[in-house]
Scaffold this motif. Structure first.
Motif, mmCIF file in Angstrom:
data_model
loop_
_atom_site.group_PDB
_atom_site.id
_atom_site.type_symbol
_atom_site.label_atom_id
_atom_site.label_comp_id
_atom_site.label_asym_id
_atom_site.label_seq_id
_atom_site.Cartn_x
_atom_site.Cartn_y
_atom_site.Cartn_z
ATOM 1 N N ASP A 1 0.828 -1.219 0.000
ATOM 2 C CA ASP A 1 0.000 0.000 0.000
ATOM 3 C C ASP A 1 0.855 1.258 0.000
ATOM 4 O O ASP A 1 0.650 2.175 0.813
ATOM 5 C CB ASP A 1 -0.895 0.019 1.248
ATOM 6 C CG ASP A 1 -2.004 -1.022 1.190
ATOM 7 O OD1 ASP A 1 -2.558 -1.232 0.097
ATOM 8 O OD2 ASP A 1 -2.329 -1.606 2.236
ATOM 9 N N ALA A 2 1.846 1.305 -0.890
ATOM 10 C CA ALA A 2 2.787 2.408 -0.833
ATOM 11 C C ALA A 2 3.019 3.086 -2.180
ATOM 12 O O ALA A 2 4.066 3.695 -2.399
ATOM 13 C CB ALA A 2 4.113 1.906 -0.265
ATOM 14 N N GLY A 3 2.045 2.980 -3.099
ATOM 15 C CA GLY A 3 2.276 3.523 -4.431
ATOM 16 C C GLY A 3 1.832 4.967 -4.586
ATOM 17 O O GLY A 3 0.717 5.329 -4.213
ATOM 18 N N PHE A 4 2.716 5.778 -5.138
ATOM 19 C CA PHE A 4 2.385 7.139 -5.544
ATOM 20 C C PHE A 4 2.765 7.286 -7.008
ATOM 21 O O PHE A 4 3.702 6.641 -7.475
ATOM 22 C CB PHE A 4 3.174 8.169 -4.727
ATOM 23 C CG PHE A 4 2.810 8.203 -3.267
ATOM 24 C CD1 PHE A 4 1.848 9.090 -2.791
ATOM 25 C CD2 PHE A 4 3.432 7.346 -2.363
ATOM 26 C CE1 PHE A 4 1.508 9.125 -1.446
ATOM 27 C CE2 PHE A 4 3.101 7.372 -1.017
ATOM 28 C CZ PHE A 4 2.145 8.262 -0.553
ATOM 29 N N ALA A 5 2.059 8.159 -7.731
ATOM 30 C CA ALA A 5 2.407 8.402 -9.136
ATOM 31 C C ALA A 5 2.046 9.829 -9.521
ATOM 32 O O ALA A 5 1.139 10.425 -8.924
ATOM 33 C CB ALA A 5 1.687 7.412 -10.044
ATOM 34 N N PRO B 1 -1.562 3.761 -8.934
ATOM 35 C CA PRO B 1 -2.476 4.797 -8.465
ATOM 36 C C PRO B 1 -1.712 6.061 -8.036
ATOM 37 O O PRO B 1 -0.538 5.978 -7.677
ATOM 38 C CB PRO B 1 -3.162 4.148 -7.266
ATOM 39 C CG PRO B 1 -2.156 3.181 -6.752
ATOM 40 C CD PRO B 1 -1.406 2.684 -7.955
ATOM 41 N N PRO B 2 -2.364 7.198 -8.073
ATOM 42 C CA PRO B 2 -1.692 8.443 -7.692
ATOM 43 C C PRO B 2 -1.283 8.468 -6.227
ATOM 44 O O PRO B 2 -0.331 9.170 -5.868
ATOM 45 C CB PRO B 2 -2.729 9.521 -7.996
ATOM 46 C CG PRO B 2 -4.036 8.815 -8.087
ATOM 47 C CD PRO B 2 -3.742 7.422 -8.541
ATOM 48 N N ARG B 3 -2.017 7.742 -5.402
ATOM 49 C CA ARG B 3 -1.616 7.636 -3.985
ATOM 50 C C ARG B 3 -2.107 6.295 -3.440
ATOM 51 O O ARG B 3 -2.954 5.655 -4.067
ATOM 52 C CB ARG B 3 -2.126 8.818 -3.180
ATOM 53 C CG ARG B 3 -3.620 8.905 -2.956
ATOM 54 C CD ARG B 3 -4.023 10.300 -2.513
ATOM 55 N NE ARG B 3 -3.690 11.299 -3.520
ATOM 56 C CZ ARG B 3 -4.442 11.544 -4.611
ATOM 57 N NH1 ARG B 3 -5.556 10.868 -4.831
ATOM 58 N NH2 ARG B 3 -4.076 12.458 -5.492
ATOM 59 N N PRO B 4 -1.563 5.877 -2.292
ATOM 60 C CA PRO B 4 -1.916 4.531 -1.795
ATOM 61 C C PRO B 4 -3.411 4.385 -1.620
ATOM 62 O O PRO B 4 -4.091 5.305 -1.168
ATOM 63 C CB PRO B 4 -1.186 4.457 -0.450
ATOM 64 C CG PRO B 4 -0.030 5.376 -0.582
ATOM 65 C CD PRO B 4 -0.550 6.518 -1.418
ATOM 66 N N TRP C 1 -1.854 5.192 4.822
ATOM 67 C CA TRP C 1 -2.222 6.477 4.236
ATOM 68 C C TRP C 1 -3.586 6.982 4.684
ATOM 69 O O TRP C 1 -4.211 7.800 4.028
ATOM 70 C CB TRP C 1 -2.118 6.430 2.710
ATOM 71 C CG TRP C 1 -1.642 7.746 2.161
ATOM 72 C CD1 TRP C 1 -2.319 8.554 1.279
ATOM 73 C CD2 TRP C 1 -0.418 8.420 2.458
ATOM 74 N NE1 TRP C 1 -1.581 9.686 1.020
ATOM 75 C CE2 TRP C 1 -0.412 9.627 1.738
ATOM 76 C CE3 TRP C 1 0.670 8.127 3.291
ATOM 77 C CZ2 TRP C 1 0.645 10.540 1.797
ATOM 78 C CZ3 TRP C 1 1.716 9.021 3.357
ATOM 79 C CH2 TRP C 1 1.691 10.214 2.612
#
Lengths: 344, 344, 344, 344
Positions: free
Chosen positions: A165-169, D28-31, D310
Motif C-alpha cells: 500500500d505504498a504507491g504514488f504516481a 495509483p496516484p496515492r496509496p 495512508w
C-alpha cells in the motif's frame, strides 16, 4: 449446531476468526505458491503486439504493453505474486509522455534498436539485450527514432508496492522531459569501477547506472566461459550489481544474465524467489516439476517463461543460449526468508 | 627547584608526565603535520633506479625499490606519516619470489609494458597507467617478460600497520606461485558491473578486482570531460571503487585518477588526508602553501609529489594532464576524522 | 667506497632510500611493537595526583592529568603507540572551562563521587566504575560538587589523530556550557533498547549514550556469571556497544568490562590491539610474556596496567575482581588487520 | 465486436492482458489500500476467548488464537494486507507443543502473569506489557503456570511470507523443548548496552533479546516525559531496537511504545505503513479519516485497533495512556517506499 460452530458464528460479526481452523494453510510446511509455470512464445505474442500497435495510439494507450499474466493469477496483472512482467511496443516516431511513480522498473530490450528511454534528464538508446533501469520516483519517458517496431520486457514491482500500500504516481504536464545531460554521463560516472569523488548516491539504494549494455555483459560471460569452470546448475551466470553497494540494481528486484554453453545439461534446483526469464539468444529447454506435475518448455529467442517459487527447475541447451532473468530475491534476503536448494 | 619541577622529577621514574605542560601540542587547534611537500622528478630518479638495477640482483634485493621519503621523515620509510611510497624496478627476465603480508599494496605502472604481478594464483600484465592491487595477506610475486626496464609506483600502508603493531609476513618456499586461473578472470567476474551469483567477497573489504586498466579509466575521464561540467578544484576526477561495496579499493587507501583539461587553473583546497601523486601524462604545476611557506612544483610525466595534510594546494595545467593519486582517506572516514575545505 | 654505498650517498639528497636495506624491519614476520608492559600502582600514583592538585589550580592547569606513559615511549604522551591514557584529578568546587576537539575521549571513574562532566548541554554525574564518553567534536567541560578528590582515567585516541594529522580543537569563550536538557535524557532516549522514532544518530558513529553506569554493567556481569559458562581466557567479559550500530562506543576505541570469578586462573592469549586496564574491584595477577621476557604484576583496586600488542597475557584472581579495559580494536577491524590467538 | 475487444478476446487464452485498461489502478496516484480501520474492544473479545478456551483443548487447538481480521480482508487472516494479528489464550497448566517456522512473531502481553514462552532453549516469563520476540526459524513453545487465563497479542508477518511464497514450518516430535540455559541469559548478554566479546548475531537480523520487559520500557517513557519536549503528533514515543544493529527488532516488523500525557490532543499524520495498536494502560481516542470517511474510536485498556496505510489519524487522551503498536515499516524502508506526512 455444535459449540464451536456457534462460537464461530457469534464472533464473526466482530471480525474474529479461529486460527486453529486455518493454521495449517497459514503456516505451511513448505512454500505453496498459487502460481504455476508459464511460457510465452514470441512467435505467438508478437502478432498481438502489432495488432495492439494498430488498434490504439501510443498517446491514447499511454503505455502500450501486453501484461504476461500468470495463468493462476489472471486479473491480477502479475507474473508471480510479487512481480509484474509485460511486453511493451513502441512504434517509429512515437513519444510516451513523462511520468514517475514509486514503483521501480526494469526494461530488457527484446527486439529492435533506436528507441530511447530518458530518466531524470538523461536519455539512453536501446539495443537488444540491454538492461535499463527506471529508479523509483524518477521522471521517465520513452520514444522511438527506430525505423521499425521496438519491443522490450518491462519488469516492475507493482504487485509488491500494491501489497504494501505504498504507491504514488504523477504525470508531468509537458509531453516529455528536457534533456539535462548527454547520453552516457551516468555510465561514465559510475560504470567503470570508478565514481565521482563527491557525490550522494543519486537514486538511493538504486544503481546510479541506468543502462547495462548487452555488449559488455555478454563479453563478461564469454570470457568467463573460457576462463572458469562452468557451474553445473547455472552454466555461466552473473548477477547485475549496483556498483555503489555491491547489491542488486534495485532494492526490489535482482537481475541476472547467464550463458548455457553448447550441450549444457544442468542439474535441478529450487529457490523461494520466483523468476521471469527472457531468452536473448539461442535455444534450449527448461524442465519444471512440482507436486507431481511437470512442465517441459522448449524455448527460442525472445520467448519468456516463469519459474515459480520452490518449483524444481533444470535448464538444458544443445546449441547454447543466453538468458536474462529477474526475481524478487533482494526482498527475500532483506526479510531473512530466502532459501534455495541445489539438487543432484 | 620549585614545587612543580620537584613534582615532575619525583614522578618521572613512575612513567608519569604532566599533561598541562604538553596539552597544546597534543591537541592542536588545527592539523600540524611534521611532513612537508616534496617532489621527485623522474629524470632525476630514473638514473638511480637503473644504477640500483646494476648494483644488485633482483633475487638479492628481493624488492628493488627506491623509497620516496618525506624530507622531514627521513629514516622512517614514509612519504606521509601513514603512507609508504616507492619506485620499483624490474628488469627483463627477473622473477621476485612469492611472499605475503598484512600490509596492503597498490602498484601504479609508471614505465614499460610486459612485466606481470600475480595475486592469489592469477597473473596480471602491467601497462603504463594501470592500477593494480595486492590485497592484504595474499601471496604475490612479480616477474618481467618485457624487453626493457619496467618501473612502477608502490603505495603501501606500511607506516599504518607499524603504528598499529599489526604486521605479519611470510615468504613462500618456492620461487613463485602456481598459476591457478587465466589472466583476467577476476575482472571478468567482478569488473563489468556484474558479479557471480554465489560468492563471498574473496578478499574481505578489498576489491575483488586486481587490476583497473588505464585504458578503461582514462576513457571514463575523457567521456566525462565532454559530458559534464569540469570541477573548479579537481578538473575531472574519479575515485576507484570496490564494486562490491562502493567504497575504496582497499580499507586503508583511496586512489584517484583525474584529468586537468587544457588551460585548467584550479581553485585551492585543503584536506586532512595527505596524498601522493604520480603524473601519468602531460604537464602542469602544483602550488602548495602552509604556514607562510610556499612550494611551487612544475611537473611532467612520471614525476611524483606529496601534498601533506592540511596544506593548501592548487593545480594548474597548460597542455592538460592526467594525475593518479592515493591517500589514507578511508581511514580518516572510518575514524570519523576526515575534514576538507574547498577555498575560493 | 663500494658501488652501493656510492649509490646510497648519491641519492640521499633526493630523499631516496633503498628498500632492500630496511625491508625486514618494515615488513616484520610478526608484530614487533616498541611498547612494553607497564603497571601503575594507585598507591604510588595517588600522592602525585594530590601534589599536582596542590601545585596548580584547575584553571591554570586546564586539565590536571598525569599521563601514563609507556616506558618505551617516554615523551610521546602515549600508553601504547595509538592510545593515550591519563589519570585526571578534580577537586571540590573546581570547574574546567569548556572545549572541543576531534579526538574522542573516554572517562572511567576511579575514585570519588559527585563530579560531573557535561557533553553537548547534558550533564552526567560520575560514580566509580561509570564509563562516560566525550564524542569527537562535542563541547565538554567538567566540574565537581564532591566533598573530596575525584579521579578518573582518561582514554583518548590522541596518538592516532596525531598520526593521521587530523586534529582540530577549540576553546569556548565562556567558562562552561549551558545546560540544555536534564541529566539522563540521552540514556532515556537510547539506553533502554529503544530509540526515538525520528532521529539522526546525534554523534555520527559514536554512541548516543554518554554514560554507561557501573551499576547496570556490573549487574549484567554478575547475572552472566550465574547463568552462563565462564570463558577460560576472559572469565565473564562484555564489550560496551553503541546501541545504534552494535559496534564499539567510539570508532577509535573499544571498551570492555570483565569479571574474573573467585579462584579464576585464565589461559593465555595474544592479540594485535594493545590494551590499557583499570582495576575496578578486587585483586589478581597478570602474567605477560614476550620474546623471552616476562612481566608479572599483582594488581589491586585502581591500579592500571598495559598489555601491548602481540604480548602473551594471562589473568588470574584469587578473591575475584572486576577489570575495565580499552583498546584500539575497532580500528584494527576497520582496517582488516586484527588478529588474535587463544592459546592453551 | 470492435477491434480492441476482438484483440483482447484473441490474446486472452495466451495469458496476455492489455495494460492500458488497468494502468490507473495498477499505478495509483496515492496509496489506495483495501483495508479499513477497525476496533476490537477487549470487553467484547474476552468472552469469545474464554469460550474458545472451553470449547477446545490447547493440544487440540495447537494455537488457541482469535485472529483480528480486517473487515475488508475477511478470510485472509490479515489485519492489514501484510500483517497478521491475533489474541491468544493460554489456560493454567497448558503447554503448547514446540514448532518453528520462517515467519517471525511478536507477543505483546495483554492480560495475566505467569505464562512463559521458550525460544531456542531459553524461557521467558510473561508479564503484562512485555514485548517478546520469536525469531524466524527458532523452535518455540508456550506454557502457563499462572492461576488464571493469560492473553497476549500475536503479531506475525504471515501475509508477507505468504505473498513472497517463502514459508517453511516444522513441528517437533516432543511436546516442548529442553531448557538449555537460565531465563534472562539473552538479556544479560545483550540487554545492557553491552555484548559478548566474541559472538555471531545469534538470530541474524533479528534482535538477540527475546524480551523487552514493560518495566524498563515504561520507565524510559516516563523519564522522557519529564525530560524532553512532548512530540505534538506522537506524545512520547520510542521504537524498540535490535541492539546489534540499531534497526527494528525483526526485519519484517517495527514495534513502538508511546505515552500520551494527560490531556494530550495530537496533530494528524499519515504514513504508508499500516499499524496495529494495543492499548496498555489508560484511555483515549483515535480519529481516522480517509476519502471523506471518518472513524472515531474511544479506547480503553486492552483494546486493539488498526490504522491502515495512508489514512490520516490523530490521537488524544484525557487521563493519559500507553500504547503499543507494530507495523511493516522496516520493509517499506528496505524497499525504499516508505512515506509519511505530519499534518498540522
Amino acid at each position: 449446531m455444535d459449540t464451536r460452530q456457534q462460537l464461530y458464528r457469534d464472533m464473526d460479526p466482530h471480525n474474529l476468526t479461529p486460527l486453529w481452523e486455518v493454521l495449517h494453510a497459514l503456516v505451511p510446511p513448505r512454500p505453496n505458491t498459487p502460481c504455476i509455470p508459464a511460457l510465452w512464445k514470441y512467435d505467438e505474442v508478437r502478432p498481438f503486439l502489432l495488432r495492439a500497435g494498430a488498434a490504439i495510439t501510443a498517446e491514447e494507450a499511454v503505455r502500450r504493453v501486453l501484461i504476461l499474466e500468470n495463468p493462476k493469477l489472471r486479473g491480477q496483472s502479475a507474473a508471480t505474486q510479487s512481480l509484474y512482467a509485460g511486453l511493451q511496443l513502441i512504434l517509429p516516431g512515437e513519444i510516451a509522455p513523462s511520468h514517475r511513480h514509486t514503483q521501480s522498473a526494469l526494461r530488457f530490450i527484446v527486439e529492435g534498436s533506436g528507441a530511447w528511454t530518458a530518466v531524470d534528464g538523461e536519455r539512453t538508446t536501446m539495443r537488444p539485450g540491454d538492461f535499463i533501469i527506471t529508479p523509483s520516483w524518477t521522471w521517465h519517458d520513452h520514444g522511438s527514432e527506430a525505423d521499425g517496431p521496438v519491443v522490450w520486457l518491462d519488469g516492475l514491482d507493482i504487485p509488491m508496492v500494491r501489497f504494501f500500500d505504498a504507491g504514488f504516481a504523477q504525470n508531468s504536464v509537458g509531453r516529455s522531459q528536457q534533456v539535462a545531460r548527454p547520453e552516457g554521463t551516468s555510465f561514465s560516472r559510475f560504470g567503470h569501477n570508478m565514481a565521482p569523488v563527491r557525490h550522494e548516491a543519486p537514486y538511493g539504494a538504486t544503481s546510479p547506472i541506468f543502462s547495462y549494455p548487452y555488449e559488455r555483459s555478454r563479453e563478461a560471460l564469454e570470457q568467463l566461459e573460457r576462463q572458469a569452470p562452468v557451474d553445473e546448475w547455472d552454466g555461466v551466470k552473473l548477477r547485475y550489481v549496483n556498483p555503489l553497494t555491491g547489491g542488486s540494481p534495485m532494492p526490489t528486484m535482482a537481475t541476472f544474465l547467464q550463458k548455457l554453453p553448447k550441450g549444457f545439461s544442468g542439474k535441478p534446483w529450487r529457490q523461494t524467489d520466483g523468476a521471469v526469464y527472457s531468452v536473448v539468444e539461442g535455444s534450449g529447454e527448461v524442465l519444471i516439476t512440482h507436486g507431481g506435475e511437470e512442465w517441459r518448455y522448449a524455448f527460442g529467442p525472445r520467448d519468456h517463461f516463469v519459474v515459480p517459487s520452490w518449483h524444481t527447475a533444470r535448464l538444458a541447451s544443445g546449441p547454447g543460449c543466453v538468458l536474462f532473468s529477474f526475481s524478487d530475491r533482494p526482498v527475500h534476503q532483506a526479510l531473512g526468508i530466502h532459501t534455495e536448494e541445489r539438487l543432484s
